[in-house]
Write an enzyme that holds these catalytic residues in place. Structure first.
Site, PDB file in Angstrom:
ATOM      1  CB  SER A 142      -4.510   1.728   3.628  1.00 56.72           C
ATOM      2  OG  SER A 142      -3.653   1.255   2.627  1.00 56.72           O
ATOM      3  CE  LYS A 152      -4.700   1.640  -0.803  1.00 59.44           C
ATOM      4  NZ  LYS A 152      -3.997   0.424  -0.378  1.00 59.44           N
ATOM      5  CB  SER A 201      -0.957   0.010   1.197  1.00 64.04           C
ATOM      6  OG  SER A 201      -2.031  -0.877   0.969  1.00 64.04           O
TER       7      SER A 201
END
Length: 399
Positions: free
Chosen positions: A133, A76, A73
């Site tokens: 997230s 992101k 993640s």
């Protein structure tokens, strides 16, 4: 043309020496001053890591920092960066309402818990991407900005190239595993530096500890936001392939550091290993702002112009990161192009600025013209040609 200058922390600071008169013995013993001792950087229980100063860009510690690894993640960070970029450009606004597709709703992994058919603001989606997230929020934003996740990944890669992220390739907006989805600790640090410096008006989101949407309150998974008041971002990541990853930033006494730790074995490990890196950087280094943007560093002679002098300086703030208590050893050398000649426009490169720590070059920046100098009239140019000719003769005789 070379010009040497001393650099001091505070304007107007005078450097002076104190000499002690010794009557006996006749020859005084010279005691060498202790040098700043920097220990080796800590070794971490992680696959890869890096520690960077956010302002100067200097790397203070690293290990396998260019190894291509699944970023989970941490991906992101680029998704959020592109949202912030579009907000800055004015192509979207925080109050724009986005339709949630079934594809976004069905995306697995961590969620913001948006529902099919919901209309959700860009502001809420950005918070959902950064704080909790949300994979669903990331896909919804990708679809809104690029029409789908695949074209959005293409945008991500184009901007990765623009930012100098040479070992990164994105296949999606979430960080879910992909055969050709990878990045490095160095590239993630560089991206974080741009997030902090390019769009500071949005950076406060990264420090928020909780985010509630649809009656569901979720915590930020960056444990250091609770443990260390100097930590104010950025992003966690985890998949089975990537392990536990953490990109953090902290600011103390005007110095901001960025740490990236990839491939630890637990949430607690990524927090502890990150804390080791940050503590090392703040303990043994300091960052100084040497020059403001637009600072005039020299006014060399320019030939054939409507002015005889050109103001020269830097078009960006100049920071240097160095071992603590060695700022008195800093010197700057201006290497100006010989025989500057009009016309010159603002921003034209006219030389380089080299910053020395003792005898070591620790930084280099371009020197640029800070003003326009147009060509002078016919007689001014003719007069300058004559003066330049005789100036060259004199220089040859004195060399």
């Amino acid at each position: 043309m070379n010009v040497l200058m001393s650099i001091r922390r505070t304007a107007g600071l005078c450097l002076f020496a104190v000499f002690a008169a010794v009557v006996s013995p006749a020859v005084a013993q010279v005691i060498p001053q202790p040098q700043t001792i920097i220990p080796s950087a800590p070794q971490l229980a992680a696959s890869s890591w890096i520690l960077m100063d956010a302002n100067s860009g200097r790397i203070l510690a690293e290990h396998n920092s260019d190894e291509r690894l699944p970023p989970a993640s941490l991906t992101k960070l680029m998704t959020a960066y592109l949202v912030e970029r579009e907000l800055d450009r004015g192509t979207i606004s925080l109050t724009d309402m986005i339709n949630v597709s079934e594809k976004a709703w069905r995306t697995g992994g961590s969620k913001m818990f948006i529902e099919v058919g919901d209309r959700v603001s860009v502001d809420d989606l950005l918070h959902g991407i950064i704080i909790v997230s949300g994979n669903d929020a990331s896909v919804a934003m990708a679809e809104h900005l690029a029409g789908g996740e695949t074209p959005f990944a293409d945008l991500m890669n184009q901007h990765a190239t623009r930012l100098g992220m040479h070992n990164t390739n994105f296949q999606n907006a979430t960080g879910l595993p992909g055969d050709n989805h990878y990045s490095t600790a160095r590239d993630m640090a560089l991206l974080s530096q741009h997030i902090i410096n390019d769009y500071p008006e949005h950076y406060a989101i990264y420090s928020q500890r909780n985010f509630a949407f649809g009656g569901i309150d979720q915590p930020n998974r960056n444990r250091l936001l609770w443990r260390d008041p100097s930590v104010d971002g950025l992003k966690t990541g985890w998949t089975t392939e990537a392990g536990y990853c953490l990109v953090s930033s902290a600011q103390r006494d005007g110095m901001r550091l960025i740490s990236v730790v990839m491939g630890t074995n637990s949430e607690e490990a990524r927090a502890q290993e990150t804390q080791k890196l940050l503590s090392y950087g703040f303990r043994f280094y300091e960052t100084m702002k040497l020059y403001e943007r637009g600072a005039v560093l020299a006014t060399p002679r320019i030939w054939g112009g409507d002015s005889n002098e050109l103001r020269v300086g830097v078009d960006e703030e100049v920071f240097m990161t160095l071992p603590r208590n060695r700022n008195e050893e800093l010197r700057a050398r201006l290497n100006l192009n010989a025989d500057l000649q009009a016309p010159v426009a603002v921003g034209d490169e006219v030389g380089t600025l080299e910053v020395y720590l003792g005898e070591e070059v620790v930084g280099e920046r371009q020197l640029v013209a800070l003003e326009n100098v147009e060509e002078g009239g016919f007689f001014k140019r003719l007069f300058d040609q004559v003066r330049r000719f005789f100036s060259g003769l004199i220089s040859n005789f004195t060399d």
